[in-house]
Design a protein around this motif. Structure first.
Motif, PDB file in Angstrom:
ATOM      1  N   ALA A 140      -5.391   3.885  -1.796  1.00  0.00           N
ATOM      2  CA  ALA A 140      -5.033   3.060  -2.148  1.00  0.00           C
ATOM      3  C   ALA A 140      -5.433   1.703  -1.955  1.00  0.00           C
ATOM      4  CB  ALA A 140      -3.546   3.183  -1.524  1.00  0.00           C
ATOM      5  N   ARG A 141      -6.018   1.132  -0.967  1.00  0.00           N
ATOM      6  CA  ARG A 141      -6.640   0.015  -0.923  1.00  0.00           C
ATOM      7  C   ARG A 141      -7.579  -0.304  -1.627  1.00  0.00           C
ATOM      8  NH1 ARG A 141      -5.631  -2.372   3.475  1.00  0.00           N
ATOM      9  NH2 ARG A 141      -4.603  -0.985   5.668  1.00  0.00           N
ATOM     10  N   THR A 142      -8.291   0.665  -2.277  1.00  0.00           N
ATOM     11  CA  THR A 142      -9.849   0.214  -3.117  1.00  0.00           C
ATOM     12  C   THR A 142      -8.671   0.051  -4.910  1.00  0.00           C
ATOM     13  OG1 THR A 142     -10.941   2.120  -2.176  1.00  0.00           O
ATOM     14  CG2 THR A 142     -11.210   1.108  -4.692  1.00  0.00           C
ATOM     15  N   LEU A 143      -7.425   0.880  -4.909  1.00  0.00           N
ATOM     16  CA  LEU A 143      -7.346   0.046  -6.346  1.00  0.00           C
ATOM     17  C   LEU A 143      -6.414  -0.811  -6.001  1.00  0.00           C
ATOM     18  CD1 LEU A 143      -4.585   3.972  -7.108  1.00  0.00           C
ATOM     19  CD2 LEU A 143      -6.558   2.539  -8.445  1.00  0.00           C
ATOM     20  N   LEU A 144      -6.144  -1.396  -4.554  1.00  0.00           N
ATOM     21  CA  LEU A 144      -5.269  -2.553  -4.703  1.00  0.00           C
ATOM     22  C   LEU A 144      -6.244  -3.598  -4.850  1.00  0.00           C
ATOM     23  CD1 LEU A 144      -2.280  -2.345  -1.855  1.00  0.00           C
ATOM     24  CD2 LEU A 144      -2.672  -2.378  -3.648  1.00  0.00           C
ATOM     25  N   ALA A 145      -7.957  -3.616  -3.915  1.00  0.00           N
ATOM     26  CA  ALA A 145      -8.551  -3.828  -4.536  1.00  0.00           C
ATOM     27  C   ALA A 145      -9.404  -4.623  -5.812  1.00  0.00           C
ATOM     28  CB  ALA A 145     -10.000  -4.003  -3.750  1.00  0.00           C
TER      29      ALA A 145
ATOM     30  N   ARG B 283       0.915  -6.386 -10.272  1.00  0.00           N
ATOM     31  CA  ARG B 283       0.182  -5.324 -10.567  1.00  0.00           C
ATOM     32  C   ARG B 283       0.058  -4.515  -9.611  1.00  0.00           C
ATOM     33  NH1 ARG B 283      -4.763  -9.011 -11.609  1.00  0.00           N
ATOM     34  NH2 ARG B 283      -4.280 -10.445 -12.567  1.00  0.00           N
ATOM     35  N   ILE B 284       0.870  -4.547  -8.056  1.00  0.00           N
ATOM     36  CA  ILE B 284       0.739  -3.403  -7.087  1.00  0.00           C
ATOM     37  C   ILE B 284       1.555  -1.950  -8.202  1.00  0.00           C
ATOM     38  CG2 ILE B 284       2.232  -2.145  -5.711  1.00  0.00           C
ATOM     39  CD1 ILE B 284       2.228  -5.192  -4.434  1.00  0.00           C
ATOM     40  N   ALA B 285       2.616  -2.595  -9.358  1.00  0.00           N
ATOM     41  CA  ALA B 285       2.975  -0.853 -10.094  1.00  0.00           C
ATOM     42  C   ALA B 285       1.686  -0.596 -10.742  1.00  0.00           C
ATOM     43  CB  ALA B 285       4.400  -1.707 -11.018  1.00  0.00           C
ATOM     44  N   ILE B 286       0.712  -1.589 -11.061  1.00  0.00           N
ATOM     45  CA  ILE B 286      -0.554  -1.180 -11.740  1.00  0.00           C
ATOM     46  C   ILE B 286      -1.574   0.456 -11.213  1.00  0.00           C
ATOM     47  CG2 ILE B 286      -2.452  -1.455 -13.447  1.00  0.00           C
ATOM     48  CD1 ILE B 286      -0.818  -3.879 -14.361  1.00  0.00           C
ATOM     49  N   ALA B 287      -1.591  -0.737 -10.105  1.00  0.00           N
ATOM     50  CA  ALA B 287      -1.909   0.095  -9.114  1.00  0.00           C
ATOM     51  C   ALA B 287      -1.330   1.315  -8.130  1.00  0.00           C
ATOM     52  CB  ALA B 287      -2.952  -0.183  -7.179  1.00  0.00           C
TER      53      ALA B 287
ATOM     54  N   TYR C   8      -3.565  -8.317   0.302  1.00  0.00           N
ATOM     55  CA  TYR C   8      -2.216  -8.051   0.706  1.00  0.00           C
ATOM     56  C   TYR C   8      -1.569  -6.744   0.960  1.00  0.00           C
ATOM     57  CZ  TYR C   8      -1.542 -13.113  -1.917  1.00  0.00           C
ATOM     58  OH  TYR C   8      -1.931 -13.993  -2.066  1.00  0.00           O
ATOM     59  N   ALA C   9      -1.872  -5.751   1.125  1.00  0.00           N
ATOM     60  CA  ALA C   9      -1.609  -4.405   1.016  1.00  0.00           C
ATOM     61  C   ALA C   9      -0.489  -4.293   1.926  1.00  0.00           C
ATOM     62  CB  ALA C   9      -3.055  -3.415   2.005  1.00  0.00           C
ATOM     63  N   ASP C  10      -0.503  -5.244   3.493  1.00  0.00           N
ATOM     64  CA  ASP C  10       1.034  -4.614   4.639  1.00  0.00           C
ATOM     65  C   ASP C  10       1.655  -6.000   3.524  1.00  0.00           C
ATOM     66  OD1 ASP C  10      -0.611  -3.134   5.434  1.00  0.00           O
ATOM     67  OD2 ASP C  10      -1.931  -4.415   6.295  1.00  0.00           O
TER      68      ASP C  10
ATOM     69  N   ILE D 179       1.064  -1.206   0.094  1.00  0.00           N
ATOM     70  CA  ILE D 179      -0.173   0.573   0.108  1.00  0.00           C
ATOM     71  C   ILE D 179       0.421   1.283  -0.045  1.00  0.00           C
ATOM     72  CG2 ILE D 179      -0.751   0.051   2.251  1.00  0.00           C
ATOM     73  CD1 ILE D 179      -3.500   1.166   1.982  1.00  0.00           C
ATOM     74  N   ASP D 180       1.784   0.956   0.500  1.00  0.00           N
ATOM     75  CA  ASP D 180       2.757   2.399   0.981  1.00  0.00           C
ATOM     76  C   ASP D 180       3.556   2.749  -0.666  1.00  0.00           C
ATOM     77  OD1 ASP D 180       2.712   2.694   3.223  1.00  0.00           O
ATOM     78  OD2 ASP D 180       3.832   1.965   3.911  1.00  0.00           O
ATOM     79  N   ASN D 181       3.556   1.201  -1.218  1.00  0.00           N
ATOM     80  CA  ASN D 181       4.701   1.810  -2.682  1.00  0.00           C
ATOM     81  C   ASN D 181       3.235   2.423  -3.677  1.00  0.00           C
ATOM     82  OD1 ASN D 181       7.112   0.498  -3.908  1.00  0.00           O
ATOM     83  ND2 ASN D 181       6.015  -0.490  -2.060  1.00  0.00           N
ATOM     84  N   VAL D 182       2.469   2.130  -3.704  1.00  0.00           N
ATOM     85  CA  VAL D 182       1.083   2.656  -4.094  1.00  0.00           C
ATOM     86  C   VAL D 182       1.048   3.827  -3.997  1.00  0.00           C
ATOM     87  CG1 VAL D 182      -2.093   2.531  -4.390  1.00  0.00           C
ATOM     88  CG2 VAL D 182      -0.489   0.440  -4.275  1.00  0.00           C
ATOM     89  N   LEU D 183       0.673   4.384  -2.790  1.00  0.00           N
ATOM     90  CA  LEU D 183       0.480   6.088  -2.471  1.00  0.00           C
ATOM     91  C   LEU D 183       2.003   6.536  -3.026  1.00  0.00           C
ATOM     92  CD1 LEU D 183      -0.465   5.115   0.829  1.00  0.00           C
ATOM     93  CD2 LEU D 183      -1.526   6.712  -0.778  1.00  0.00           C
TER      94      LEU D 183
END
Length: 243
Positions: free
Chosen positions: A131-136, A158-162, A143-145, A109-113
């Motif tokens: 960010a959690r919505t995007l990970l979903a 997928r994290i990189a896309i989020a 896997y947010a944490d 989640i911190d990478n997404v942010l």
């Protein structure tokens, strides 16, 4: 060509040279004209050394053209200073690369942010919820944490896309985003790009070396020796996503 109101990106006579004024000066991009509309899902193809990465860097406002003009969301960028270009890039463009460039010391989640933090500072609850919505949306909410190095290559991409979507960009640039994945995972990631484009309304320009992958895009732009030699609409009914 898209109507002006529907254009995300427009290039007019864009040129890029290196080593200006030196005996080894070389022009890599030769007067390109190109328009990307809001609903475009386009592939950029071409042989190695054709200028694809150079063009992507210029489009992404990471590098300046030597001459010509690049319009992003109707704004001419040639006269912008570095601060203006950085702000426009941060608010309007998302990037996904072959190698995801995640930071293993941070959670998913911190990478997404990360893009949010670079432009907005410390994320608030609304940003973290986003960010959690995007990970979903990319199937990784649980896997947010988790640290990226504890996940598979496909999950990391997928994290990189989020991450690329956290600023709600109008244009998503992807440089060989499936080139480091096995064929099954590559097909899944490609389908995720397609879903992102349809559901979130951002234009996608995807660099790929795989003609089967480019055929499944709506449009294929072929760059050879720094010139666009074709720009065609694909018949997706005949295309098959490679597995």
């Amino acid at each position: 060509m898209s109507d002006t109101v529907d254009q995300v990106l427009r290039l007019e006579g864009l040129r890029k040279s290196y080593n200006l004024g030196l005996p080894n000066e070389v022009e890599v991009l030769h007067g390109l004209d190109l328009t990307i509309g809001r609903n475009d899902f386009a592939a950029l193809i071409g042989p190695s050394g054709s200028g694809k990465s150079t063009l992507l860097n210029v489009i992404g406002l990471l590098d300046r053209p030597t001459s010509g003009e690049l319009f992003l969301l109707g704004q001419a960028t040639s006269g912008m200073d570095d601060t203006g270009r950085t702000a426009l890039r941060g608010s309007s463009i998302g990037f996904v690369f072959q190698f995801h460039h995640l930071i293993n010391a941070f959670t998913a989640i911190d990478n997404v942010l990360m893009p949010w933090m670079l432009t907005q500072g410390k994320p608030d609850r609304r940003a973290r919820d986003k960010a959690r919505t995007l990970l979903a949306a990319v199937g990784l909410e649980k896997y947010a944490d988790t640290k990226p190095n504890q996940l598979s290559g496909g999950q990391q991409q997928r994290i990189a896309i989020a991450r690329a979507l956290i600023t709600e960009p109008a244009l998503l640039l992807a440089d060989e985003p499936t080139g480091n994945l096995d064929s099954q995972t590559a097909a899944e990631v490609f389908e995720l790009f397609r879903r992102v484009q349809q559901e979130r309304g951002c234009a996608v320009l995807l660099v790929t070396h795989d003609p089967r992958l480019s055929a499944t895009c709506d449009r294929t732009i072929n760059l050879v020796d720094g010139r666009i030699v074709s720009d065609t609409v694909n018949n997706r009914d005949e295309a098959v996503i490679p597995h």
